[in-house]
Each structure stands twice: as structure tokens, then as C-alpha cells.
Design an enzyme around this catalytic site. Structure first.
Site, short mmCIF file in Angstrom:
data_model
loop_
_atom_site.label_atom_id
_atom_site.label_comp_id
_atom_site.label_asym_id
_atom_site.label_seq_id
_atom_site.Cartn_x
_atom_site.Cartn_y
_atom_site.Cartn_z
CB CYS A 194 -1.82 6.93 1.28
SG CYS A 194 -3.12 6.08 2.16
CD GLU A 254 -3.03 -1.05 0.35
OE1 GLU A 254 -3.08 -0.08 -0.43
OE2 GLU A 254 -3.87 -1.97 0.35
#
Ligand code: TAP
Length: 454
Positions: free
Chosen positions: A263, A229
Site C-alpha cells: 500500500c 487502512e
């Protein structure tokens, strides 16, 4: 023996010191995890589910303590930190339903039948970043435990406190020793030990794309499973027919939440040219209305950045001649503060427009039509998140299908729901976390043929 001093990002004062685990100690912990996993996989599914529920209850009971630790050690605003502790509880509860539902298949074949089993992969190494220490830990931890894996987690060096406390809560809740361990230490040492140790059969890494690449290369040496990720540079696309008030009112929170250290931050706002001026007029007071200040106050919406070094990095994207359209304010005095900052108009090669800033800096760019919006949104190596604002349902679906990104919201700035899959396209990652199928990603399918002919 080395120690790391955890600083309070809002005061720059030491919170505590944490003894760092060495590579040798990490190897010993992984050996303990491998031994514990051999028994954990055999715990009856209903009993494993009950232990996960007890773990969730222990986290719930300690949620104020965990929130206070995250305020002090990471600078997260109190309201956000409370939500994060509750999120860990909810993720554990959600996956506590999984052990009793990990079903294989039976497949008719000539001369007998085949059955499949989802066998736990073994020991899982979780490598966690500093931006969301609690939620990201829980996303790998809960489905891995549910699937019968043991977990060894390495929190970011800067933010180990909540993970360490959650590991204690697991033991208090009755999880067998060694099934979940947290090893504070350096990435290049403890993180690398997880990648290198042959008993770790899967790495779940969340962090920068650069480190992710080297983790993937390290895992390749042992054909180790890996989920990545990574970074993002997501677009918030506002069409002329959108509810502009709502789009502008929520846009600050789509990028400045967690001080932009997210993110999923929608750090590129794309606005249809015909409504650009109207949008900016609504956006300016919304940005200036973001409550930046003491994270310990329940009213605060945005706290400081994680460190002085990170503030310097963020500031490098806003040199003295940067096109600052407007910005919010920050408190005086100590703390790693950086104001919410809006850049417009930006050149297409401006690093603030092309690179992940990971701070409270957003660019605003006009587009002409739907095709132009999609082309601009996709003109990035990343593909994690994004929003689309329009009242036209057909367009919403067309654009959502055309944007190369793993998680999109229509008329919303929300990103993560633990009951839906989460992960990135392109260089934003590999694999998916969360959602109902997440425990399957911690199992290997075993196929067994049973002859039925005498
Ligand atoms: P990184 O510097 O990549 O660090 C992430 C983790 O990896 C930390 O625990 C770090 O340990 C460890 N690490 C560093 N070098 C390592 C190595 N050689 N081997 C093994 N582990 C190593 O990222 P960061 O700065 O903490 O986090 C920011 C980045 O994470 C951003 O790019 C952001 O977009 C991304 N992120 C992505 C997501 C999702 S879900 N896609 C979510 C959050 C953050 P140390 O702390 O000791 O360096």
C-alpha cells in the site's frame, strides 16, 4: 464444508488445503470471543503484559517456521519473511508495555471529582489482506489484546497459514482460549459476519478502498467503531539538489518491494526536470539489479505476484503500446512472475499513473518547481505514503507539510515503524494504527463523577 487450496505463487503447486469457516461458525466463534473477553479484561495488567511477552517469545521461537510458511504460501522472499516474523514478535513486545500504562485521568469538578477509565471496546474484528499477512495482523492484534479486547481475525483467503499458526502460538503461550481466534474463510461470509455481529464492537480493516467503503457502511448500521487502512498511489519526489545516487539506488525498493504489492509503494516517481536524464541513467541499472527469483533463496529481493488473476490485473496496466522505458527480468517457468517495469513518459490520464496498480510498475514524471511537485503529488484520491529527496532542510519540511499524506520520509524510502502512528489521508483510510497511542483506540473513555460533599 468448503476447502481452499493455498498455492505456492512461485511454483503454482498446492501447499495445503484449508477448511473454510462458514458464517454460522463465525457467529459461534464471535460468541466464544465475547465470553472470553469478559474474563480477559479482568486479568491484572501485569499478568496481561506477561502473557503478551510469552506470546512474543513463542512467535520468536517459531520464527523460522513462520517465515517458511510465508515463503511457501505467499511467495515472500525469505529475508523479507524472516523480517516479518520478527516484526510480529517486536510489535507484541512493544504493546506488552501498554496494559500497565493505560491510565485514566482525574479531573477536578465542583462538589467532587471526575475520573476517567479506558474500558476495552469488547470484541475486535480484524480483516487482513494478502499482501502482508503477518505484520498487518500484528498491528491490530497486539494493541487490542493489550487494551483488554478479544480478537477475531479473518486472514485473506489466499494467505491464511501464518495467521492460523500465530493463533496456535497464542494458546501455547498461555493466552486463554477464545481471546484470539483466526477464522479462515471468504470475505463476503466471514468478514461480513464480523461486520454484522453485534458483539463485535470494532472492525479493523486493511484492504482495498472499494471493500473498505462497504465495510464502513456496514459498520454504520450498528454505529460500530472502524479503522480503515486502504489503498495508495504515493509519490517519490526527487529534487535537483538531492543525492541522486541514493535516490535512484533506493527508488526500486520503494516500489518493487513485495513485488509492488504494498500500500505504501511509491509508484509515481516525480523528478525535477533539470535532473530527469541524470536520474534515469542511474535508475535503469538499479532496476535491472533487483534480484527477482526463487523466494526460498536468501539472496532474492523480489518474488512473484500472489496469483494468476492478480498478474493479469497488473499486466492490464502495461498494454502492448505502453511507454516502457526499461524493465527488469523474471525467471522462466511456472510462477506468477511480473518484471519490475518503468513507464515514462506517461499521459496524465494513463491508468498506470492514476490508479493503484499493486504490482511492480512505476511511472516517472518530470516537474518544474516545488509548487508543481506538490500539486502533482496531491493530484490523487489517495494519501498514504511518500518520499521527498532534497538536501534543503527547509524545503523538506515545507513539502512534507504540504503533501496530503499520512506517512512521509525525507531522504529515505522507509514507511512503517511500529512506534510511530501509521495511516492515510483522503481515501487511503480512516484512523491511525501503531505508535504509542494505539491501545487507546481499542478503549472507550468512561467518565465517572464522585461526589465528595457529605
Ligand atoms: P480486499 O479485496 O479489499 O480484501 C481485504 C480483506 O477483506 C480480505 O481478507 C478479504 O477477504 C476481505 N473482504 C473482501 N470482501 C469483503 C467483504 N464484503 N466483507 C468483509 N471482508 C471482505 O483487498 P486485497 O486485494 O486483499 O488487498 C489489497 C488492497 O489492500 C490494496 O488496495 C492495498 O493498498 C490495500 N492495503 C492497504 C494497507 C494499508 S496499511 N493502508 C496495507 C495493505 C494493503 P478475501 O481474501 O476472502 O477476499
Amino acid at each position: 464444508m468448503s476447502v481452499f487450496t493455498v498455492l505456492n505463487p512461485a511454483t503454482e503447486e498446492p501447499v495445503t488445503t484449508v477448511t473454510q469457516v462458514s458464517a454460522e461458525q463465525a457467529d459461534e466463534a464471535i460468541d466464544r470471543a465475547a465470553a472470553a473477553q469478559a474474563s480477559w479484561r479482568d486479568v491484572a495488567p501485569g499478568d496481561r503484559a506477561a502473557l503478551l511477552r510469552a506470546f512474543a517469545a513463542a512467535v520468536d521461537g517459531a520464527s523460522s517456521e513462520l517465515a517458511d510458511l510465508e515463503v511457501a504460501g505467499s511467495g515472500h522472499p525469505l529475508g523479507q519473511a524472516r523480517w516479518e516474523a520478527g516484526h510480529v514478535r517486536d510489535v507484541l513486545l512493544y504493546y506488552s508495555a501498554a496494559p500497565e500504562r493505560l491510565c485514566g485521568r482525574q479531573i477536578p469538578v465542583p462538589g467532587g471529582l471526575n475520573v476517567t477509565f479506558g474500558e476495552p471496546v469488547g470484541v475486535v474484528g480484524l480483516i487482513v489482506p494478502w499482501n502482508f499477512p503477518m505484520p498487518i495482523l500484528s498491528w491490530g492484534l497486539a494493541p487490542a489484546l493489550a487494551a483488554g479486547c478479544a480478537v477475531v481475525a479473518k486472514p485473506a483467503q489466499a494467505t491464511p497459514l501464518t495467521a492460523m499458526r500465530i493463533a496456535e502460538l497464542a494458546v501455547e503461550a498461555g493466552l486463554p482460549e477464545g481471546v484470539f481466534q483466526v477464522l479462515p474463510g471468504r470475505g463476503g461470509e466471514v468478514g461480513q459476519a464480523l461486520v454484522d455481529h453485534p458483539s463485535v464492537r470494532k472492525i479493523v480493516f486493511t484492504g482495498s478502498t472499494e471493500v473498505g467503503r462497504s465495510i464502513m457502511a456496514g459498520c454504520a448500521r450498528q454505529v460500530k467503531r472502524v479503522t480503515l487502512e486502504l489503498g495508495g498511489k504515493s509519490a517519490n519526489i526527487v529534487f535537483a539538489d538531492a543525492d541522486l545516487e541514493r535516490a535512484a539506488a533506493t527508488a526500486p525498493y520503494a516500489v518493487f518491494d513485495n513485488a509492488g504489492q504494498d500500500c505504501c509503494a511509491r509508484s509515481r516517481i516525480l523528478v525535477q526536470a533539470s535532473v530527469l536524464e541524470a536520474f534515469m541513467e542511474l535508475f535503469e541499472p538499479a532496476v535491472q539489479g533487483v534480484a527477482v527469483g526463487d523466494p526460498a533463496s536468501a539472496q532474492t529481493e523480489m518474488g512473484p505476484l500472489i496469483s494468476a488473476a492478480h498478474r493479469e490485473h497488473v499486466a492490464s496496466y502495461v498494454p502492448s503500446d505502453a511507454p516502457v522505458a526499461f524493465r527488469g527480468s523474471v525467471p522462466d517457468g511456472p510462477g506468477f512472475w511480473y518484471p519490475p517495469t518503468v513507464l515514462a513518459p506517461v499521459r496524465p490520464d494513463d491508468p498506470a499513473y492514476t490508479e493503484e496498480v499493486f504490482g511492480p510498475v512505476v511511472t516517472v514524471t518530470p516537474f518544474t518547481d516545488e509548487a508543481d511537485a506538490i500539486a502533482i503529488a496531491n493530484d490523487t484520491p489517495y494519501g498514504l505514503s511518500g518520499s521527498i529527496w532534497t538536501r534543503d532542510v527547509g524545503r523538506a519540511i515545507r513539502v512534507a507539510r504540504a503533501v496530503d499524506s499520512g506517512n512521509l520520509s525525507v531522504n529515505s524510502h522507509s514507511s512503517v515503524r511500529y512506534w510511530t502512528p501509521f495511516g492515510g489521508f483522503k481515501q487511503s483510510g480512516l484512523g491511525r494504527e501503531l505508535g504509542p497511542d494505539a491501545p487507546d483506540a481499542f478503549t472507550e473513555t468512561k467518565n465517572v463523577f464522585i461526589a465528595t460533599e457529605g
